[in-house]
Design a protein around this motif. Structure first.
Motif, PDB file in Angstrom:
ATOM      1  N   GLN A 181       0.822  -1.207   0.000  1.00  0.00           N
ATOM      2  CA  GLN A 181       0.000   0.000   0.000  1.00  0.00           C
ATOM      3  C   GLN A 181       0.860   1.262   0.000  1.00  0.00           C
ATOM      4  OE1 GLN A 181      -3.574   0.279  -0.134  1.00  0.00           O
ATOM      5  NE2 GLN A 181      -3.175  -1.809  -0.850  1.00  0.00           N
ATOM      6  N   VAL A 182       1.959   1.219   0.748  1.00  0.00           N
ATOM      7  CA  VAL A 182       2.884   2.364   0.768  1.00  0.00           C
ATOM      8  C   VAL A 182       3.472   2.583  -0.630  1.00  0.00           C
ATOM      9  CG1 VAL A 182       5.062   3.245   1.686  1.00  0.00           C
ATOM     10  CG2 VAL A 182       3.450   2.105   3.211  1.00  0.00           C
ATOM     11  N   TYR A 183       3.878   1.486  -1.264  1.00  0.00           N
ATOM     12  CA  TYR A 183       4.416   1.573  -2.619  1.00  0.00           C
ATOM     13  C   TYR A 183       3.364   2.113  -3.593  1.00  0.00           C
ATOM     14  CZ  TYR A 183       8.785  -0.951  -1.694  1.00  0.00           C
ATOM     15  OH  TYR A 183      10.031  -1.320  -1.248  1.00  0.00           O
ATOM     16  N   LEU A 184       2.148   1.605  -3.483  1.00  0.00           N
ATOM     17  CA  LEU A 184       1.091   2.020  -4.395  1.00  0.00           C
ATOM     18  C   LEU A 184       0.776   3.511  -4.251  1.00  0.00           C
ATOM     19  CD1 LEU A 184      -1.342  -1.033  -4.111  1.00  0.00           C
ATOM     20  CD2 LEU A 184       0.055  -0.420  -6.088  1.00  0.00           C
ATOM     21  N   GLN A 185       0.762   3.994  -3.007  1.00  0.00           N
ATOM     22  CA  GLN A 185       0.524   5.419  -2.781  1.00  0.00           C
ATOM     23  C   GLN A 185       1.611   6.254  -3.446  1.00  0.00           C
ATOM     24  OE1 GLN A 185      -1.970   6.976  -1.511  1.00  0.00           O
ATOM     25  NE2 GLN A 185      -3.100   5.559  -0.211  1.00  0.00           N
ATOM     26  N   GLY A 186       2.870   5.817  -3.267  1.00  0.00           N
ATOM     27  CA  GLY A 186       3.979   6.541  -3.872  1.00  0.00           C
ATOM     28  C   GLY A 186       3.953   6.488  -5.388  1.00  0.00           C
ATOM     29  N   LEU A 187       3.648   5.313  -5.937  1.00  0.00           N
ATOM     30  CA  LEU A 187       3.577   5.170  -7.391  1.00  0.00           C
ATOM     31  C   LEU A 187       2.452   6.020  -7.976  1.00  0.00           C
ATOM     32  CD1 LEU A 187       4.142   1.316  -7.767  1.00  0.00           C
ATOM     33  CD2 LEU A 187       5.700   3.127  -8.517  1.00  0.00           C
ATOM     34  N   ARG A 188       1.353   6.078  -7.255  1.00  0.00           N
ATOM     35  CA  ARG A 188       0.215   6.872  -7.740  1.00  0.00           C
ATOM     36  C   ARG A 188       0.607   8.346  -7.870  1.00  0.00           C
ATOM     37  NH1 ARG A 188      -4.545   9.600  -6.254  1.00  0.00           N
ATOM     38  NH2 ARG A 188      -6.389   8.902  -7.430  1.00  0.00           N
ATOM     39  N   LYS A 189       1.321   8.864  -6.874  1.00  0.00           N
ATOM     40  CA  LYS A 189       1.765  10.261  -6.932  1.00  0.00           C
ATOM     41  C   LYS A 189       2.735  10.476  -8.082  1.00  0.00           C
ATOM     42  CE  LYS A 189       1.231  11.187  -1.974  1.00  0.00           C
ATOM     43  NZ  LYS A 189       1.944  11.530  -0.710  1.00  0.00           N
ATOM     44  N   GLU A 190       3.664   9.520  -8.253  1.00  0.00           N
ATOM     45  CA  GLU A 190       4.635   9.643  -9.334  1.00  0.00           C
ATOM     46  C   GLU A 190       3.963   9.657 -10.706  1.00  0.00           C
ATOM     47  OE1 GLU A 190       8.954   7.951  -7.848  1.00  0.00           O
ATOM     48  OE2 GLU A 190       7.801   6.821  -9.319  1.00  0.00           O
ATOM     49  N   PHE A 191       3.059   8.729 -10.932  1.00  0.00           N
ATOM     50  CA  PHE A 191       2.434   8.628 -12.245  1.00  0.00           C
ATOM     51  C   PHE A 191       1.449   9.777 -12.493  1.00  0.00           C
ATOM     52  CE2 PHE A 191       4.138   4.339 -12.174  1.00  0.00           C
ATOM     53  CZ  PHE A 191       4.516   4.172 -13.502  1.00  0.00           C
ATOM     54  N   GLN A 192       0.825  10.282 -11.449  1.00  0.00           N
ATOM     55  CA  GLN A 192      -0.041  11.448 -11.627  1.00  0.00           C
ATOM     56  C   GLN A 192       0.782  12.671 -12.016  1.00  0.00           C
ATOM     57  OE1 GLN A 192      -2.230  11.547  -7.886  1.00  0.00           O
ATOM     58  NE2 GLN A 192      -4.081  10.828  -8.921  1.00  0.00           N
ATOM     59  N   THR A 193       1.960  12.831 -11.376  1.00  0.00           N
ATOM     60  CA  THR A 193       2.850  13.935 -11.736  1.00  0.00           C
ATOM     61  C   THR A 193       3.348  13.783 -13.166  1.00  0.00           C
ATOM     62  OG1 THR A 193       3.585  14.155  -9.428  1.00  0.00           O
ATOM     63  CG2 THR A 193       4.987  15.137 -11.126  1.00  0.00           C
ATOM     64  N   SER A 194       3.696  12.553 -13.542  1.00  0.00           N
ATOM     65  CA  SER A 194       4.153  12.289 -14.907  1.00  0.00           C
ATOM     66  C   SER A 194       3.051  12.597 -15.918  1.00  0.00           C
ATOM     67  CB  SER A 194       4.595  10.827 -15.048  1.00  0.00           C
ATOM     68  OG  SER A 194       5.722  10.558 -14.239  1.00  0.00           O
ATOM     69  N   ARG A 195       1.814  12.319 -15.544  1.00  0.00           N
ATOM     70  CA  ARG A 195       0.692  12.597 -16.446  1.00  0.00           C
ATOM     71  C   ARG A 195       0.527  14.098 -16.668  1.00  0.00           C
ATOM     72  NH1 ARG A 195      -4.547  13.668 -17.401  1.00  0.00           N
ATOM     73  NH2 ARG A 195      -5.688  12.193 -18.753  1.00  0.00           N
ATOM     74  N   ILE A 196       0.653  14.865 -15.598  1.00  0.00           N
ATOM     75  CA  ILE A 196       0.554  16.325 -15.711  1.00  0.00           C
ATOM     76  C   ILE A 196       1.639  16.845 -16.646  1.00  0.00           C
ATOM     77  CG2 ILE A 196       0.816  18.496 -14.450  1.00  0.00           C
ATOM     78  CD1 ILE A 196      -0.431  17.074 -12.017  1.00  0.00           C
ATOM     79  N   LYS A 197       2.857  16.323 -16.493  1.00  0.00           N
ATOM     80  CA  LYS A 197       3.966  16.727 -17.358  1.00  0.00           C
ATOM     81  C   LYS A 197       3.675  16.382 -18.818  1.00  0.00           C
ATOM     82  CE  LYS A 197       7.806  16.323 -14.058  1.00  0.00           C
ATOM     83  NZ  LYS A 197       9.089  15.618 -13.793  1.00  0.00           N
ATOM     84  N   LEU A 198       3.161  15.188 -19.058  1.00  0.00           N
ATOM     85  CA  LEU A 198       2.906  14.745 -20.425  1.00  0.00           C
ATOM     86  C   LEU A 198       1.805  15.570 -21.083  1.00  0.00           C
ATOM     87  CD1 LEU A 198       3.502  12.817 -22.731  1.00  0.00           C
ATOM     88  CD2 LEU A 198       1.872  11.194 -21.719  1.00  0.00           C
ATOM     89  N   VAL A 199       0.736  15.855 -20.344  1.00  0.00           N
ATOM     90  CA  VAL A 199      -0.362  16.665 -20.895  1.00  0.00           C
ATOM     91  C   VAL A 199       0.155  18.040 -21.321  1.00  0.00           C
ATOM     92  CG1 VAL A 199      -2.508  17.857 -20.310  1.00  0.00           C
ATOM     93  CG2 VAL A 199      -2.205  15.462 -19.667  1.00  0.00           C
ATOM     94  N   GLU A 200       1.005  18.632 -20.486  1.00  0.00           N
ATOM     95  CA  GLU A 200       1.569  19.938 -20.815  1.00  0.00           C
ATOM     96  C   GLU A 200       2.489  19.836 -22.025  1.00  0.00           C
ATOM     97  OE1 GLU A 200       1.997  23.905 -20.749  1.00  0.00           O
ATOM     98  OE2 GLU A 200       0.626  22.720 -19.499  1.00  0.00           O
ATOM     99  N   LEU A 201       3.244  18.753 -22.096  1.00  0.00           N
ATOM    100  CA  LEU A 201       4.163  18.550 -23.217  1.00  0.00           C
ATOM    101  C   LEU A 201       3.406  18.359 -24.524  1.00  0.00           C
ATOM    102  CD1 LEU A 201       7.238  18.454 -23.454  1.00  0.00           C
ATOM    103  CD2 LEU A 201       7.115  15.971 -23.307  1.00  0.00           C
TER     104      LEU A 201
END
Length: 254
Positions: free
Chosen positions: A55-75
């Protein structure tokens, strides 16, 4: 265990071998049951620890991939602006009506001023892969997507490198002796508003670009590369990001 030893001794002293054997078997069964219970409790505890860690890993991965998504949308927005600007310049070439120097500068700036490079947040994922902790993700499907994510991003970077080469080739024409990058930047407002440089008294015109076969050819290759980046790479990557986030959400405790 003194109580059980007394019982065993009493049965032996009374020469009750059959009862002793029955008792011995019963005692063994009790011991086995006790061991099984202890193992079951330990197994439950281990599963709880692994689940908590997951669960700790999943929470961290979720934040990482959400941030990556924001970057990609802007790109994607930036690359779409690059593509649209280049396509507009192409329409000027050979057209009956030509744009003003300022209009051309605006499209040159929007096309060539910004490079693209997707830089996803993969620190936690890389740590999990390097430490072997990816096995703690219980979902086989999610684990497969996470494993292939790194190679997918590497493939994207190759396409971005190709597009950057095409951009530099277009810029090489504009930066020649006949034309002026500064004119394009200044008439777009970038020199004064962003770079803080003084205005030129006289601008070198870039209108000759519209009659340059070299410029048209290189711009066309840039358009092809930018289109391929968006359609064949960024859009599928955005869909993959959404899939991974959805899978992570399905594994997270409510």
């Amino acid at each position: 265990m003194r109580f059980f030893r007394i019982i065993r001794q009493t049965l032996l002293n009374d020469n009750k071998i059959r009862r002793y054997l029955v008792y011995a078997v019963g005692e063994i069964i009790l011991v086995v049951i006790g061991i099984l219970i202890a193992l079951a409790i330990n197994n439950v505890n281990q599963k709880h620890k692994i689940h908590k860690k997951e669960q700790v890993y999943l929470q961290g991965l979720r934040k990482e991939f959400q941030t990556s998504r924001i970057k990609l949308v802007e790109l994607i927005k930036v690359n779409r602006s690059n593509l649209n600007g280049a396509k507009q310049i192409i329409t000027f070439i050979g057209a009956d009506s030509i744009p003003s120097e300022k209009e051309l500068s605006t499209f040159l700036f929007s096309t060539l001023a910004f490079d693209i490079a997707f830089n996803p947040n993969n620190s936690l994922l890389n740590e999990m892969i390097n430490s072997g902790s990816l096995k703690d993700i219980s979902s086989d499907l999610l684990r497969i997507h996470l494993t292939t994510w790194i190679s997918t991003v590497e493939d994207i970077s190759k396409q971005e490198y190709d597009q950057e080469l095409q951009r530099e080739r277009v810029m090489s024409v504009l930066s020649g002796d006949k034309y002026s990058i500064r004119t394009a930047y200044e008439l777009n407002g970038a020199i004064n508003n962003q770079l803080g440089l003084p205005r030129m008294k006289k601008h070198t015109s870039n209108m000759g670009l519209l009659s340059s076969n070299e410029f048209e050819n290189k711009l066309f290759l840039f358009i092809s590369s930018a289109y391929a980046t968006n359609v064949n790479h960024y859009q599928p990557l955005l869909e993959e990001l959404d899939t991974i986030i959805e899978l992570i959400d399905s594994e997270l405790d409510n």
